[in-house]
Design a protein around this motif. Sequence first.
Motif, mmCIF file in Angstrom:
data_model
loop_
_atom_site.group_PDB
_atom_site.id
_atom_site.type_symbol
_atom_site.label_atom_id
_atom_site.label_comp_id
_atom_site.label_asym_id
_atom_site.label_seq_id
_atom_site.Cartn_x
_atom_site.Cartn_y
_atom_site.Cartn_z
ATOM 1 N N SER B 55 52.629 11.936 94.977
ATOM 2 C CA SER B 55 53.675 12.625 95.901
ATOM 3 C C SER B 55 53.575 12.004 97.385
ATOM 4 O O SER B 55 54.638 11.887 97.953
ATOM 5 C CB SER B 55 53.039 14.145 96.160
ATOM 6 N N GLY B 56 52.477 11.350 97.496
ATOM 7 C CA GLY B 56 52.497 10.591 99.038
ATOM 8 C C GLY B 56 53.631 9.545 98.989
ATOM 9 O O GLY B 56 54.288 9.495 99.874
ATOM 10 N N VAL B 57 53.451 8.803 97.920
ATOM 11 C CA VAL B 57 54.573 7.667 97.867
ATOM 12 C C VAL B 57 56.000 7.988 97.545
ATOM 13 O O VAL B 57 56.918 7.574 98.344
ATOM 14 C CB VAL B 57 54.036 6.513 96.406
ATOM 15 N N ALA B 58 56.022 9.283 96.808
ATOM 16 C CA ALA B 58 57.442 9.877 96.572
ATOM 17 C C ALA B 58 58.100 10.403 97.929
ATOM 18 O O ALA B 58 59.015 10.156 98.403
ATOM 19 C CB ALA B 58 57.380 10.926 95.680
ATOM 20 N N GLY B 59 57.032 10.929 98.593
ATOM 21 C CA GLY B 59 57.617 11.321 100.071
ATOM 22 C C GLY B 59 57.960 10.027 100.942
ATOM 23 O O GLY B 59 58.963 10.161 101.685
ATOM 24 N N ASN B 60 57.154 8.893 100.900
ATOM 25 C CA ASN B 60 57.437 7.751 101.655
ATOM 26 C C ASN B 60 58.859 7.322 101.160
ATOM 27 O O ASN B 60 59.695 6.918 102.067
ATOM 28 C CB ASN B 60 56.692 6.526 101.491
ATOM 29 N N ILE B 61 59.059 7.294 99.990
ATOM 30 C CA ILE B 61 60.406 6.877 99.400
ATOM 31 C C ILE B 61 61.774 7.909 99.949
ATOM 32 O O ILE B 61 62.627 7.265 100.364
ATOM 33 C CB ILE B 61 60.482 6.616 97.944
ATOM 34 N N LEU B 62 61.398 9.145 100.053
ATOM 35 C CA LEU B 62 62.448 10.177 100.358
ATOM 36 C C LEU B 62 62.859 9.809 101.633
ATOM 37 O O LEU B 62 63.860 9.986 102.180
ATOM 38 C CB LEU B 62 62.038 11.449 99.921
ATOM 39 N N LEU B 63 61.629 9.575 102.392
ATOM 40 C CA LEU B 63 61.804 9.323 103.939
ATOM 41 C C LEU B 63 62.776 8.190 104.358
ATOM 42 O O LEU B 63 63.642 8.092 105.244
ATOM 43 C CB LEU B 63 60.672 9.184 104.622
ATOM 44 N N ASP B 64 62.654 7.048 103.528
ATOM 45 C CA ASP B 64 63.708 6.019 103.532
ATOM 46 C C ASP B 64 64.974 6.108 102.923
ATOM 47 O O ASP B 64 66.031 5.743 103.375
ATOM 48 C CB ASP B 64 62.925 4.742 102.891
ATOM 49 N N TRP B 65 65.036 7.005 101.750
ATOM 50 C CA TRP B 65 66.165 7.189 101.066
ATOM 51 C C TRP B 65 67.196 8.067 101.914
ATOM 52 O O TRP B 65 68.207 7.564 101.766
ATOM 53 C CB TRP B 65 65.852 8.027 99.625
ATOM 54 N N ALA B 66 66.753 8.897 102.527
ATOM 55 C CA ALA B 66 67.492 9.924 103.192
ATOM 56 C C ALA B 66 68.457 9.185 104.144
ATOM 57 O O ALA B 66 69.770 9.614 104.072
ATOM 58 C CB ALA B 66 66.813 11.274 103.784
ATOM 59 N N PRO B 67 67.987 8.566 105.114
ATOM 60 C CA PRO B 67 69.041 7.872 106.033
ATOM 61 C C PRO B 67 69.996 6.817 105.185
ATOM 62 O O PRO B 67 70.988 6.951 105.731
ATOM 63 C CB PRO B 67 68.244 7.194 107.370
ATOM 64 N N LEU B 68 69.506 6.298 104.498
ATOM 65 C CA LEU B 68 70.073 5.059 103.639
ATOM 66 C C LEU B 68 71.472 5.898 103.031
ATOM 67 O O LEU B 68 72.305 5.439 102.942
ATOM 68 C CB LEU B 68 69.342 4.413 102.605
ATOM 69 N N VAL B 69 71.033 6.931 102.144
ATOM 70 C CA VAL B 69 72.140 7.530 101.382
ATOM 71 C C VAL B 69 72.901 7.964 102.277
ATOM 72 O O VAL B 69 74.366 8.322 101.868
ATOM 73 C CB VAL B 69 71.438 8.582 100.424
ATOM 74 N N LEU B 70 72.569 8.771 103.245
ATOM 75 C CA LEU B 70 73.689 9.222 104.204
ATOM 76 C C LEU B 70 74.653 8.290 104.684
ATOM 77 O O LEU B 70 75.879 8.488 104.357
ATOM 78 C CB LEU B 70 73.072 9.559 105.652
ATOM 79 N N ILE B 71 74.327 7.040 105.264
ATOM 80 C CA ILE B 71 75.313 5.866 105.657
ATOM 81 C C ILE B 71 75.944 5.340 104.412
ATOM 82 O O ILE B 71 76.986 4.878 104.329
ATOM 83 C CB ILE B 71 74.827 4.736 106.459
ATOM 84 N N ALA B 72 75.253 5.173 103.123
ATOM 85 C CA ALA B 72 75.701 4.651 101.981
ATOM 86 C C ALA B 72 76.849 5.663 101.380
ATOM 87 O O ALA B 72 77.905 5.256 100.885
ATOM 88 C CB ALA B 72 74.724 4.470 100.685
ATOM 89 N N LEU B 73 76.733 6.976 101.650
ATOM 90 C CA LEU B 73 77.962 7.848 101.055
ATOM 91 C C LEU B 73 78.936 7.783 101.910
ATOM 92 O O LEU B 73 79.965 7.697 101.303
ATOM 93 C CB LEU B 73 77.394 9.338 101.089
ATOM 94 N N GLY B 74 78.979 7.481 103.327
ATOM 95 C CA GLY B 74 79.901 6.925 104.127
ATOM 96 C C GLY B 74 80.742 5.832 103.726
ATOM 97 O O GLY B 74 81.963 5.918 103.508
ATOM 98 N N GLU B 75 79.881 4.607 103.548
ATOM 99 C CA GLU B 75 80.238 3.545 102.913
ATOM 100 C C GLU B 75 81.116 3.769 101.659
ATOM 101 O O GLU B 75 82.055 2.997 101.436
ATOM 102 C CB GLU B 75 79.243 2.617 102.872
ATOM 103 N N LEU B 76 80.441 4.323 100.733
ATOM 104 C CA LEU B 76 81.076 4.737 99.458
ATOM 105 C C LEU B 76 82.508 5.244 99.442
ATOM 106 O O LEU B 76 83.445 4.676 98.833
ATOM 107 C CB LEU B 76 80.416 5.657 98.492
ATOM 108 N N ILE B 77 82.932 6.267 100.629
ATOM 109 C CA ILE B 77 84.180 6.776 100.721
ATOM 110 C C ILE B 77 84.902 5.744 101.223
ATOM 111 O O ILE B 77 86.213 5.629 100.758
ATOM 112 C CB ILE B 77 84.080 8.119 101.794
ATOM 113 N N VAL B 78 84.458 5.220 102.200
ATOM 114 C CA VAL B 78 85.280 4.155 102.840
ATOM 115 C C VAL B 78 85.507 2.948 101.742
ATOM 116 O O VAL B 78 86.927 2.430 101.451
ATOM 117 C CB VAL B 78 84.550 3.373 103.883
#
Lengths: 346, 343
Positions: B55-78
């Motif tokens: 769970s610890g590593v999953a938490g670390n991954i999600l912490l990195d994933w969240a901001p990346l996916v936000l800008i990646a979704l914006g980039e996807l639409i563009v």
Amino acid sequence: MRASRTRTAGVIAVAGVSSVLLAACGSSSSSSTVAASSGTGSAAAASCNGKKIAFVMGAESDPFFQAMKVGATDETAKQGATLIWQGDPKEYSPATQIPVVDQVLAQQPDALVLIPTDPDALQAEVTKAVAANVVVANVDTHVTDLSQVLTFITGDNADGGAKAADAIATAIGYKAGTKYKVVVGLSSETATTNVARLEGFKKAIADKYAGVEIVDVAYSQSKPEVANTNVNNWLTKYPDLNGIFAIDGTNGQGAAAALQAKGLTGKIALVGYDAYPDNVKLIKTGVFTALVAQDPATEARQAVDAVCTKLSGGDVSGIKHEVVIPNVVLDKNSSDADLQKYTYVA
Amino acid sequence: MASTDVKTPDHPVTQVVAPTSRWKTIVGNQQFILLVVWIAMIIGFSLKAPIFFSSGVAGNILLDWAPLVLIALGELIVVISAGIDLSVGATVGFSGVIGAFAMKALTSGGTGTVPTLVVGVLVCVLVGSAVGLINASLINYARLVPFIATLVTLGAASGLSLVLTKGAPIMSGPADAITLVIPWIGPFSKPVIVVVLITGVIWAFLHKARFGRYTYAIGSNAFAARAAGINVKRHITKVYVLSGFLAGLAGFFFYLRLNGGAPTSGLGMELDAIAAVVIGGAALAGGVGRVSGTVLGALILTTVTSGLIIIGVDPQWKRVVVAALIAIAATLQAFRKSEGGAS
């Protein structure tokens, strides 16, 4: 069509005006001329009245140079001289620094205090300045041939790394025969400051703290979120981690946030580097065990002092050719006066 | 032709029913392949270092994933609209820094944590949206191509961040804000859950609403879209403002995570966003791409980062792994395109 052309022209005009404004904004922060205020209380010490002292530093965006500027501004005012402070806004590189030095030399300063971003690339600039009868001093880093340079004043990165090792050993209550695990967060594999600090750290551990093992190092590319990711994963990987050496401000921020978010403040020793104001506050709350602080303001003061002595025809026998200003370790036992003195003021 | 007739040209083989082609359909589905790759990575990393499956590593991954996916979704639409947004990384840093200044001022004035954070998130998304609006104006009215327009704002935003902060991080906001990123349900912290919800909203926007149909239509053929009655300039404005908005949110996420805003935050992150989008199966030529692909693309990138640190390999190897993934994803894309063209 006509309306759209007018609108386009409008957009371009607005873009043009705002970029000029921005540039004006930028240049006002990356270069400034501070006139001496003669007639102040310190005028008695003035030995450099009417002289122009140019400072060309590495990168304006670095708080280290901001703190250096404070020392340079103070001391030139005290000596009655005029300060020309210049440097690239954000890039620490000879490619951007050389044109700045040329531009400064064109203003015919009496002295040039240079923080060369590369020892070889800036050599020709120093030779050129000396040929034009400009007194040259080096601060923090130096050019290859120091013979033409009046004095070279620097902090000691290897010593800083060694002091960080001492601070971690004290914080974890090091006892010979016990095993300890520490990690080191760096910004870059090549930056000379990073390399020297890491070498000093490793040497001190090898010499004095054989039980301490550096289990991992990683690089943040100057991004605090990357430093944070590195430390988060280390904390999972090494549940028995004893200490973290964060080699610069960026790594300090990332590591401090990781310890706070995982509730490990005070349980794992965190030694950082560079006394950014916000990091100094975190010493009080126990997030940072200690911070190794350099003293860029003093480096600048001593450089100005030395060139003024030379310019005023004073006794130069007292000027040392190389001066190493020791680092200071700030921790919870440091006095408020010391904390204030060494915090990088911008 | 009604403008709503435009379909997402993402599954050109779904109408093929011959049994031999069903296997092809599954293999040709980029999201399925990504899922397999991701699970294989998890198994691989866990075999090498069992602590990875925690769970610890999953938490670390999600912490990195969240901001990346936000800008990646914006980039996807563009990207689906046949544009590119290079400014998202710089916008993350810039909005985070401006938000940090606001939150620092409020905190020193004695404002409590919750109102300070509310103002902070508003400032961050406003700054992000403003950058998006400038991008759109440069594209629509100054007639710059998106690459140049967003290169301009990238430079301006990152430069301003450094000038305003003088290089130092801006902290001294609400001290307890960082406790928000502590995992709350399993490895999910509250901000990560919000990001998951936002991802759902973006999915609906793009795949179930008129906004998405217009975006795909413009990306496939802007001329035809205009002929079909779509106000292309207005829609392009919405697309870039949304991208900036999401980058602003990512800036706020970094603020929570780092207890401060740093001018160097987000530096170069646009390339991670573009990588997530391309690995997720979107075509830079426009008109193609799905939210599920980008979500998985971002998850794979952040899993690689944590995985390499946990198994003790220099994280710099991530770049090599990502490069290989991009090459494979782009090749699959090219194959599918030629197959679609042949059938």
